[in-house]
Design a protein around this motif. Structure first.
Motif, PDB file in Angstrom:
ATOM      1  N   ASP A 146       0.817  -1.209   0.000  1.00  0.00           N
ATOM      2  CA  ASP A 146       0.000   0.000   0.000  1.00  0.00           C
ATOM      3  C   ASP A 146       0.856   1.266   0.000  1.00  0.00           C
ATOM      4  O   ASP A 146       0.329   2.378   0.006  1.00  0.00           O
ATOM      5  CB  ASP A 146      -0.957   0.023   1.190  1.00  0.00           C
ATOM      6  N   LEU A 148       2.468   2.501   2.372  1.00  0.00           N
ATOM      7  CA  LEU A 148       2.374   3.209   3.650  1.00  0.00           C
ATOM      8  C   LEU A 148       3.257   2.512   4.684  1.00  0.00           C
ATOM      9  O   LEU A 148       2.844   1.540   5.328  1.00  0.00           O
ATOM     10  CB  LEU A 148       0.927   3.252   4.125  1.00  0.00           C
ATOM     11  N   CYS A 150       4.050   3.458   7.484  1.00  0.00           N
ATOM     12  CA  CYS A 150       3.611   3.698   8.861  1.00  0.00           C
ATOM     13  C   CYS A 150       2.301   2.978   9.197  1.00  0.00           C
ATOM     14  O   CYS A 150       1.783   3.133  10.299  1.00  0.00           O
ATOM     15  CB  CYS A 150       3.454   5.197   9.109  1.00  0.00           C
ATOM     16  N   ASN A 151       1.779   2.200   8.281  1.00  0.00           N
ATOM     17  CA  ASN A 151       0.553   1.449   8.537  1.00  0.00           C
ATOM     18  C   ASN A 151       0.842   0.354   9.558  1.00  0.00           C
ATOM     19  O   ASN A 151       1.650  -0.549   9.311  1.00  0.00           O
ATOM     20  CB  ASN A 151       0.042   0.844   7.227  1.00  0.00           C
ATOM     21  N   HIS A 154       1.343  -3.530   9.052  1.00  0.00           N
ATOM     22  CA  HIS A 154       2.581  -4.152   8.582  1.00  0.00           C
ATOM     23  C   HIS A 154       3.459  -4.621   9.737  1.00  0.00           C
ATOM     24  O   HIS A 154       4.469  -5.281   9.500  1.00  0.00           O
ATOM     25  CB  HIS A 154       3.374  -3.174   7.713  1.00  0.00           C
ATOM     26  N   PRO A 187       9.561   4.894  10.700  1.00  0.00           N
ATOM     27  CA  PRO A 187       8.131   5.061  11.019  1.00  0.00           C
ATOM     28  C   PRO A 187       7.818   4.530  12.422  1.00  0.00           C
ATOM     29  O   PRO A 187       7.147   3.507  12.596  1.00  0.00           O
ATOM     30  CB  PRO A 187       7.441   4.237   9.936  1.00  0.00           C
ATOM     31  N   GLY A 190       3.888   3.836  13.622  1.00  0.00           N
ATOM     32  CA  GLY A 190       3.229   2.651  13.085  1.00  0.00           C
ATOM     33  C   GLY A 190       3.856   1.364  13.582  1.00  0.00           C
ATOM     34  O   GLY A 190       3.158   0.399  13.908  1.00  0.00           O
ATOM     35  N   SER A 223       8.149   9.826   8.538  1.00  0.00           N
ATOM     36  CA  SER A 223       7.382   9.050   7.542  1.00  0.00           C
ATOM     37  C   SER A 223       5.978   8.674   7.974  1.00  0.00           C
ATOM     38  O   SER A 223       5.338   7.856   7.304  1.00  0.00           O
ATOM     39  CB  SER A 223       8.136   7.779   7.139  1.00  0.00           C
ATOM     40  N   CYS A 224       5.499   9.220   9.070  1.00  0.00           N
ATOM     41  CA  CYS A 224       4.119   8.967   9.481  1.00  0.00           C
ATOM     42  C   CYS A 224       3.295  10.240   9.297  1.00  0.00           C
ATOM     43  O   CYS A 224       3.831  11.346   9.333  1.00  0.00           O
ATOM     44  CB  CYS A 224       4.063   8.516  10.944  1.00  0.00           C
ATOM     45  N   PRO A 225       1.997  10.098   9.083  1.00  0.00           N
ATOM     46  CA  PRO A 225       1.168  11.282   8.806  1.00  0.00           C
ATOM     47  C   PRO A 225       0.858  12.107  10.044  1.00  0.00           C
ATOM     48  O   PRO A 225       0.858  11.601  11.177  1.00  0.00           O
ATOM     49  CB  PRO A 225      -0.114  10.661   8.235  1.00  0.00           C
TER      50      PRO A 225
END
Length: 385
Positions: A146, A148, A150-151, A154, A187, A190, A223-225
């Motif tokens: 995806d 992402l 930082c999801n 994962h 990240p 996450g 790297s995270c939102p």
């Protein structure tokens, strides 16, 4: 309601954490009463009567020989003495489960990575670690589908699942040897969220165990939102896990990391501050040994009373026998908050106890006495803190 809300204050997990506060408040009503006044000696409470028919100080149980004590609602009185028989034995430490979350970003390349991985391999192959359950996870992931990094999804499955040492050591060593420090980001939010989901779920499945996360990094989060790169937001994850079911977060700060930032995460996770190896990564192995000792310190499984008799919460006594063979009783406290600076022990949950916990003063003495032992007995009312 999805798991992603579990550390955000709106999920059933959070409601459970709030409910735990209600349970802990009941501890005051459920604590044992009675017992006799004793004289504190070096952080533990001395009892009499265990070595035969000796005399006793005023307010203490009279010596009756063996493991027999006389109590009357906690006070000795003429004509109102009752004999109680104690049964029990050696206290067994709780089982330790350890999830390692290791930074594999590019800045770890070289001495940082070599030192950290050598320390972890040494730890899992150390005979002193036998019986500990260990799993490992790395971050960041490479090119997630995806996109992402930082999801947290994962990171909530471990690279090597938690397993008992030494049996799980070969898989852990092989996994470490197959990894490389070439990740492009850090990240932290996450990765920590996913790893703590795994650790808290493992704790739910093994409520009698002590489950901890060991988080090692050399960098600052990115790297995270949104505000997920902010240290307070990351630290809130560690606090949520601690509040939910007691999973502690230990942090190792490697050269390049902001120690003050990682200290905040460790404090929120219940471990005061990070283990700082920024000056010398070769100290990582020593820090792992310290973590092992501290994590299992002074938490013991509540044994089943002999003969299948019901557990009487107000009739449990904890005794420490030092290396010289001198036995002293540790008084019971109502909770950790009741410990203060004095000796004591308390139940982890007064309504449904799984563990007996030593107060810091008593814990320090027991830990320092490698030749001593701790025993838990049932049948007599304890000294009260």
């Amino acid at each position: 309601m999805g798991r992603s809300l579990a550390f955000g204050g709106q999920s059933p997990k959070t409601l459970c954490a709030l409910a735990a506060l209600c349970v802990s408040s009941l501890g005051l009503a459920c604590s044992a009463s009675g017992g006799h006044e004793g004289q504190a000696t070096n952080g533990v409470e001395e009892t009499s009567g265990t070595g035969g028919g000796g005399g006793a100080d005023p307010g203490s149980a009279a010596g009756t020989g063996g493991d027999m004590f006389d109590f009357d609602g906690g006070m000795m009185g003429g004509g109102g003495e009752e004999a109680c028989a104690q049964t029990g034995g050696k206290a067994e430490p709780v089982e330790l489960d350890l999830v390692i979350l290791l930074d594999r970003s590019g800045s770890m390349y070289g001495q940082n990575w070599n030192g950290a991985t050598a320390a972890i391999k040494q730890f899992v192959e150390d005979p002193a670690s036998a019986g500990i359950n260990v799993g490992i996870l790395y971050f960041p992931v490479d090119t997630p589908p995806d996109g992402l990094v930082c999801n947290y999804h994962h990171y909530d499955d471990l690279s090597v699942p938690v397993g008992t040492l030494p049996g799980n050591a070969p898989a852990l060593v092989q996994s470490i040897n197959s990894e490389s420090p070439n990740g492009g980001s850090t990240p932290m939010y996450g990765a920590l969220e996913g790893a703590l989901f795994n650790a808290t779920a493992y704790k739910d499945a093994h409520p009698n165990h002590k489950v901890i996360l060991v988080f090692a990094s050399d960098g600052d989060p990115n790297s995270c939102p949104g505000n997920q790169n902010d240290i307070p937001s990351i630290a809130s994850l560690a606090k949520a896990a601690l509040d939910y079911n007691g999973v502690e977060t230990y942090v190792v700060a490697i050269n390049g990391a902001s120690v003050l930032n990682l200290d905040q995460i460790a404090a929120a996770g219940g471990t005061m501050k990070s283990y700082d190896v920024t000056a010398n990564v070769s100290q990582f192995a020593q820090k792992m040994t310290e973590i092992r000792s501290k994590a299992v310190a002074c938490e013991y499984v509540v044994p089943e009373p002999s003969g299948g008799t019901p557990l009487e919460l107000d009739k449990a006594t904890v005794k420490h026998t030092n290396g010289g063979g001198i036995e002293k009783e540790i008084p019971q406290a109502t909770s950790a908050a009741d410990c203060g600076v004095g000796p004591g022990w308390y139940y982890d949950d007064p309504k449904n106890p799984q563990k007996i916990m030593l107060c810091p003063a008593s814990c320090q003495i027991v830990q320092a006495d490698s030749d001593g032992k701790l025993d838990i007995f049932f049948g007599c009312k304890p000294d009260i803190h």
